[in-house]
Design a protein around this motif. Structure first.
Motif, PDB file in Angstrom:
ATOM      1  N   THR A   1     -15.709   5.777  -9.407  1.00  0.00           N
ATOM      2  CA  THR A   1     -14.911   4.921  -8.533  1.00  0.00           C
ATOM      3  C   THR A   1     -14.799   3.540  -9.168  1.00  0.00           C
ATOM      4  OG1 THR A   1     -15.657   6.141  -6.594  1.00  0.00           O
ATOM      5  CG2 THR A   1     -14.708   3.971  -6.205  1.00  0.00           C
ATOM      6  N   VAL A   2     -13.577   3.014  -9.149  1.00  0.00           N
ATOM      7  CA  VAL A   2     -13.246   1.752  -9.814  1.00  0.00           C
ATOM      8  C   VAL A   2     -12.570   0.832  -8.803  1.00  0.00           C
ATOM      9  CG1 VAL A   2     -11.971   0.778 -11.757  1.00  0.00           C
ATOM     10  CG2 VAL A   2     -12.900   3.064 -11.943  1.00  0.00           C
ATOM     11  N   ASP A   3     -12.865  -0.468  -8.884  1.00  0.00           N
ATOM     12  CA  ASP A   3     -12.312  -1.419  -7.915  1.00  0.00           C
ATOM     13  C   ASP A   3     -11.073  -2.158  -8.394  1.00  0.00           C
ATOM     14  OD1 ASP A   3     -13.282  -3.255  -9.739  1.00  0.00           O
ATOM     15  OD2 ASP A   3     -14.574  -4.305  -8.317  1.00  0.00           O
ATOM     16  N   ASP A   4     -10.389  -1.607  -9.398  1.00  0.00           N
ATOM     17  CA  ASP A   4      -9.225  -2.293  -9.957  1.00  0.00           C
ATOM     18  C   ASP A   4      -8.268  -1.258 -10.535  1.00  0.00           C
ATOM     19  OD1 ASP A   4      -7.891  -4.800 -11.186  1.00  0.00           O
ATOM     20  OD2 ASP A   4      -8.273  -3.528 -12.934  1.00  0.00           O
ATOM     21  N   TRP A   5      -6.976  -1.386 -10.232  1.00  0.00           N
ATOM     22  CA  TRP A   5      -5.998  -0.407 -10.693  1.00  0.00           C
ATOM     23  C   TRP A   5      -5.897  -0.376 -12.216  1.00  0.00           C
ATOM     24  CZ3 TRP A   5      -3.724   3.863  -9.644  1.00  0.00           C
ATOM     25  CH2 TRP A   5      -2.685   4.302 -10.443  1.00  0.00           C
ATOM     26  N   GLU A   6      -5.824  -1.517 -12.850  1.00  0.00           N
ATOM     27  CA  GLU A   6      -5.663  -1.571 -14.315  1.00  0.00           C
ATOM     28  C   GLU A   6      -6.847  -0.907 -15.016  1.00  0.00           C
ATOM     29  OE1 GLU A   6      -3.248  -2.134 -17.392  1.00  0.00           O
ATOM     30  OE2 GLU A   6      -2.747  -2.989 -15.461  1.00  0.00           O
ATOM     31  N   LEU A   7      -8.048  -1.176 -14.551  1.00  0.00           N
ATOM     32  CA  LEU A   7      -9.244  -0.565 -15.119  1.00  0.00           C
ATOM     33  C   LEU A   7      -9.269   0.935 -14.842  1.00  0.00           C
ATOM     34  CD1 LEU A   7     -11.887  -0.902 -16.640  1.00  0.00           C
ATOM     35  CD2 LEU A   7     -12.962  -1.585 -14.478  1.00  0.00           C
ATOM     36  N   PHE A   8      -8.851   1.322 -13.659  1.00  0.00           N
ATOM     37  CA  PHE A   8      -8.737   2.742 -13.310  1.00  0.00           C
ATOM     38  C   PHE A   8      -7.808   3.458 -14.288  1.00  0.00           C
ATOM     39  CE2 PHE A   8      -6.071   5.869 -11.103  1.00  0.00           C
ATOM     40  CZ  PHE A   8      -7.019   6.806 -10.732  1.00  0.00           C
ATOM     41  N   ASP A   9      -6.645   2.875 -14.541  1.00  0.00           N
ATOM     42  CA  ASP A   9      -5.669   3.468 -15.460  1.00  0.00           C
ATOM     43  C   ASP A   9      -6.243   3.546 -16.875  1.00  0.00           C
ATOM     44  OD1 ASP A   9      -3.023   4.496 -16.031  1.00  0.00           O
ATOM     45  OD2 ASP A   9      -2.630   2.578 -17.025  1.00  0.00           O
ATOM     46  N   TYR A  10      -6.932   2.519 -17.294  1.00  0.00           N
ATOM     47  CA  TYR A  10      -7.572   2.493 -18.616  1.00  0.00           C
ATOM     48  C   TYR A  10      -8.589   3.633 -18.734  1.00  0.00           C
ATOM     49  CZ  TYR A  10     -10.396   0.696 -22.496  1.00  0.00           C
ATOM     50  OH  TYR A  10     -11.075   0.562 -23.679  1.00  0.00           O
TER      51      TYR A  10
ATOM     52  N   GLY B   1      -8.749   4.765  -1.866  1.00  0.00           N
ATOM     53  CA  GLY B   1      -9.268   4.459  -0.539  1.00  0.00           C
ATOM     54  C   GLY B   1      -9.533   2.980  -0.410  1.00  0.00           C
ATOM     55  N   THR B   2     -10.165   2.606   0.667  1.00  0.00           N
ATOM     56  CA  THR B   2     -10.482   1.205   0.917  1.00  0.00           C
ATOM     57  C   THR B   2     -11.987   1.040   0.995  1.00  0.00           C
ATOM     58  OG1 THR B   2      -8.438   1.001   2.169  1.00  0.00           O
ATOM     59  CG2 THR B   2     -10.060  -0.743   2.450  1.00  0.00           C
ATOM     60  N   GLY B   3     -12.489   0.053   0.266  1.00  0.00           N
ATOM     61  CA  GLY B   3     -13.919  -0.229   0.266  1.00  0.00           C
ATOM     62  C   GLY B   3     -14.329  -1.038   1.481  1.00  0.00           C
ATOM     63  N   GLN B   4     -15.632  -1.327   1.579  1.00  0.00           N
ATOM     64  CA  GLN B   4     -16.173  -2.066   2.716  1.00  0.00           C
ATOM     65  C   GLN B   4     -15.575  -3.459   2.843  1.00  0.00           C
ATOM     66  OE1 GLN B   4     -20.403  -2.036   2.330  1.00  0.00           O
ATOM     67  NE2 GLN B   4     -20.577   0.134   2.799  1.00  0.00           N
ATOM     68  N   ASN B   5     -15.241  -4.080   1.713  1.00  0.00           N
ATOM     69  CA  ASN B   5     -14.685  -5.432   1.760  1.00  0.00           C
ATOM     70  C   ASN B   5     -13.156  -5.433   1.859  1.00  0.00           C
ATOM     71  OD1 ASN B   5     -13.990  -4.574  -0.757  1.00  0.00           O
ATOM     72  ND2 ASN B   5     -14.919  -6.279  -1.864  1.00  0.00           N
ATOM     73  N   GLY B   6     -12.569  -4.259   2.071  1.00  0.00           N
ATOM     74  CA  GLY B   6     -11.122  -4.150   2.195  1.00  0.00           C
ATOM     75  C   GLY B   6     -10.399  -3.970   0.879  1.00  0.00           C
ATOM     76  N   ALA B   7     -11.149  -4.012  -0.234  1.00  0.00           N
ATOM     77  CA  ALA B   7     -10.528  -3.840  -1.545  1.00  0.00           C
ATOM     78  C   ALA B   7     -10.129  -2.379  -1.753  1.00  0.00           C
ATOM     79  CB  ALA B   7     -11.495  -4.270  -2.643  1.00  0.00           C
ATOM     80  N   GLU B   8      -9.074  -2.183  -2.518  1.00  0.00           N
ATOM     81  CA  GLU B   8      -8.637  -0.840  -2.853  1.00  0.00           C
ATOM     82  C   GLU B   8      -9.600  -0.241  -3.872  1.00  0.00           C
ATOM     83  OE1 GLU B   8      -4.683   0.149  -4.764  1.00  0.00           O
ATOM     84  OE2 GLU B   8      -4.104  -0.088  -2.663  1.00  0.00           O
ATOM     85  N   LEU B   9     -10.000   1.013  -3.662  1.00  0.00           N
ATOM     86  CA  LEU B   9     -10.865   1.720  -4.599  1.00  0.00           C
ATOM     87  C   LEU B   9     -10.127   2.936  -5.118  1.00  0.00           C
ATOM     88  CD1 LEU B   9     -14.229   1.654  -2.610  1.00  0.00           C
ATOM     89  CD2 LEU B   9     -13.525   0.146  -4.474  1.00  0.00           C
ATOM     90  N   HIS B  10     -10.272   3.207  -6.400  1.00  0.00           N
ATOM     91  CA  HIS B  10      -9.617   4.331  -7.049  1.00  0.00           C
ATOM     92  C   HIS B  10     -10.694   5.239  -7.639  1.00  0.00           C
ATOM     93  CE1 HIS B  10      -6.006   1.896  -6.688  1.00  0.00           C
ATOM     94  NE2 HIS B  10      -6.736   0.898  -7.147  1.00  0.00           N
ATOM     95  N   SER B  11     -10.567   6.539  -7.400  1.00  0.00           N
ATOM     96  CA  SER B  11     -11.600   7.471  -7.842  1.00  0.00           C
ATOM     97  C   SER B  11     -11.034   8.587  -8.704  1.00  0.00           C
ATOM     98  CB  SER B  11     -12.302   8.100  -6.633  1.00  0.00           C
ATOM     99  OG  SER B  11     -12.938   7.112  -5.856  1.00  0.00           O
TER     100      SER B  11
END
Length: 91
Positions: A19-28, A46-56
């Motif tokens: 699971t990654v908290d950033d789209w660019e890093l997820f794509d990388y 999905g959405t993390g506890q702090n409201g940030a988007e998470l990518h898995s």
């Protein structure tokens, strides 16, 4: 387990998941694993506890979290931070 402050690895229903908290890093990382001939079986957002988007990235049961850690260790932490910073607002 947390690999860096932006990447975590866990096992879920017998599948290793990154699971990654950033789209660019997820794509990388997605491109990195494809280059390693490890296609993920599922991608989710999905959405993390702090409201940030998470990518898995979900991998086949034959891929262990330890194998993913070994592969991730090939990427310098400085490179992970550089890619993550691409979407950070400039100060």
């Amino acid at each position: 387990m947390e690999y860096t402050k932006h990447i975590s690895i866990m096992e879920e229903d017998g599948h290793a998941v990154i699971t990654v908290d950033d789209w660019e890093l997820f794509d990388y990382l997605d491109d990195f694993f494809v280059d390693q001939h490890l296609d993920c079986t599922l991608v989710s957002t999905g959405t993390g506890q702090n409201g940030a988007e998470l990518h898995s990235l979900h991998f086949a049961p034959s891929i262990t979290p330890q194998a993913l850690l070994l592969l991730l260790s090939r990427i310098p932490v400085a490179e992970i931070e550089r890619v993550h910073a691409l979407n950070e607002p400039r100060k």
